[in-house]
Design a protein around this motif. Structure first.
Motif, short mmCIF file in Angstrom:
data_model
loop_
_atom_site.label_atom_id
_atom_site.label_comp_id
_atom_site.label_asym_id
_atom_site.label_seq_id
_atom_site.Cartn_x
_atom_site.Cartn_y
_atom_site.Cartn_z
N ILE A 1 3.05 -5.94 8.00
CA ILE A 1 3.52 -7.30 8.30
C ILE A 1 4.07 -7.40 9.73
CG2 ILE A 1 4.01 -7.82 5.89
CD1 ILE A 1 6.98 -7.33 6.47
N GLY A 2 3.80 -6.37 10.53
CA GLY A 2 4.25 -6.39 11.92
C GLY A 2 5.74 -6.24 12.08
N GLY A 3 6.39 -5.64 11.09
CA GLY A 3 7.83 -5.46 11.15
C GLY A 3 8.24 -4.28 12.01
N GLN A 4 9.50 -4.23 12.30
CA GLN A 4 10.04 -3.13 13.08
C GLN A 4 10.94 -2.27 12.19
OE1 GLN A 4 12.08 -4.89 16.43
NE2 GLN A 4 10.18 -5.18 17.59
N GLY B 1 0.87 -1.17 0.00
CA GLY B 1 0.00 0.00 0.00
C GLY B 1 0.90 1.21 0.00
N TRP B 2 0.37 2.37 -0.37
CA TRP B 2 1.27 3.50 -0.53
C TRP B 2 0.65 4.81 -0.04
CZ3 TRP B 2 1.52 7.89 -3.94
CH2 TRP B 2 2.77 8.52 -3.95
N PRO C 1 13.57 -5.09 0.23
CA PRO C 1 13.60 -6.22 1.16
C PRO C 1 12.65 -6.07 2.33
CG PRO C 1 15.50 -4.81 1.52
CD PRO C 1 14.79 -4.26 0.32
N VAL C 2 11.83 -5.03 2.35
CA VAL C 2 10.93 -4.82 3.49
C VAL C 2 9.99 -6.01 3.64
CG1 VAL C 2 9.08 -3.39 4.42
CG2 VAL C 2 11.06 -2.32 3.36
N GLY D 1 9.08 3.80 8.56
CA GLY D 1 7.70 4.03 8.97
C GLY D 1 6.68 3.79 7.89
N SER D 2 6.99 2.95 6.91
CA SER D 2 6.09 2.74 5.79
C SER D 2 5.01 1.72 6.13
CB SER D 2 6.88 2.24 4.58
OG SER D 2 7.39 0.94 4.82
#
Length: 301
Positions: free
Chosen positions: A113-116, A38-39, A73-74, A106-107
């Motif tokens: 995906i619950g990433g940090q 999403g953007w 790679p996010v 902060g994207s």
């Protein structure tokens, strides 16, 4: 100079298909779509995946190059992604440009995906591993790799890309460490201009583009790579003025980019509202009246 266009993956295919066909018919050299979950302001609206979109676009075009702007790679792992890249290169008969970038802070791609969030240093390190491993996966029959962020265990790469030794990497880079990755692995380099300025004026933005271009030339020199061995892409719509707001706006931007040595320009298909608001009549006029002159223009950088 060549010109490419971004068609955002926000349209159902019956609406999107004519745009991809038209991009080829109007004489664009390359067409791109965003590779995000999403953007920004469009995150709550319709949104489709990049690889299937480009697959469909490959089926309805025959000459125009197609690409991701940009894969990161996010939310992608190099091993399965390499298979998708290899397949898309095959389906397009060798027309894929693989746009690659480190991903932003902060994207939505990260939070969905619950990433940090990583520090800038960690993000660039992960990006370096991502690009290096992709390079191996797309050029070798079998790859084993162990890094801090990615692992591959006897990952197969057969039969390889249509384009040899692999698909072109077009690497987005505005900072020095990412520029080093672009210089080492890129067939092309993409910039949005300097990110050191917040809310720059139009003239400030162009000064920032000149600064990052100078830094990239220095990075090439540091690894003894000739300036003419890598294509240079400028995302014109990172500027405060939308590139297709008028024919005159595009002509001005194209002239400035030519003076700085850019080989390729990237614009966005006009939208009916919000970001990239514009009119398709301007796009058509630019293609008909301006493109022929750009094809004959001399790059001075």
């Amino acid at each position: 100079m060549r010109v490419g266009v971004v068609i955002l993956p926000e349209y159902r295919w019956w609406v999107a298909e004519p745009k991809w066909r038209a991009a080829e018919e109007l004489g664009f050299s390359h067409a791109w779509t965003y590779d995000h979950l999403g953007w920004r302001t469009l995150v709550d609206g319709p949104w489709f995946s990049a690889v299937p979109t480009l697959t469909a676009a490959a089926a309805v075009t025959s000459r125009i190059r197609l690409g991701t702007l940009v894969a990161s790679p996010v939310f992608r792992h190099p091993v399965p992604f390499a298979r998708e890249v290899l397949t898309l290169d095959d389906l397009s008969d060798g027309r894929l440009n693989l746009g690659l970038g480190s991903g932003g802070t902060g994207s939505y791609d990260t939070t969905a995906i619950g990433g940090q969030d990583l520090t800038p240093q960690q993000r660039t390190q992960r990006f370096g591993e991502f690009v290096e491993l992709l390079d191996l996966l797309l050029t070798r029959d079998k790859t084993t790799w162990k890094g801090e962020h990615f692992v591959a265990e006897e990952a197969r790469g057969y039969p390889g890309c249509v384009q040899r030794p692999r698909v072109p990497f077009v690497v987005a880079a505005d900072g020095p460490k990412a520029m080093n990755i672009a210089a080492r692995y890129g067939t092309g380099w993409i910039t949005t201009g300097s990110r050191r300025l917040e809310n720059p004026s139009y003239e400030d933005w162009w000064r920032g583009v000149a600064q990052v271009t100078k830094r990239f030339n220095e990075e090439l020199a540091s690894i003894n790579r000739a300036k003419g061995t890598i294509d240079r892409y400028l995302n014109l719509d990172s500027a405060p003025v939308y590139s297709l707001s008028s024919v005159e706006a595009f002509q001005d931007a194209a002239g400035r980019a030519r003076e700085l040595g850019f080989t390729d320009l990237i614009v966005h298909w006009p939208r009916s509202e919000g970001v990239y608001f514009g009119h398709e009549t301007v796009l058509e006029q630019v293609a008909g009246d301006v493109f022929p002159g750009l094809a004959d223009s001399e790059i001075r950088g």
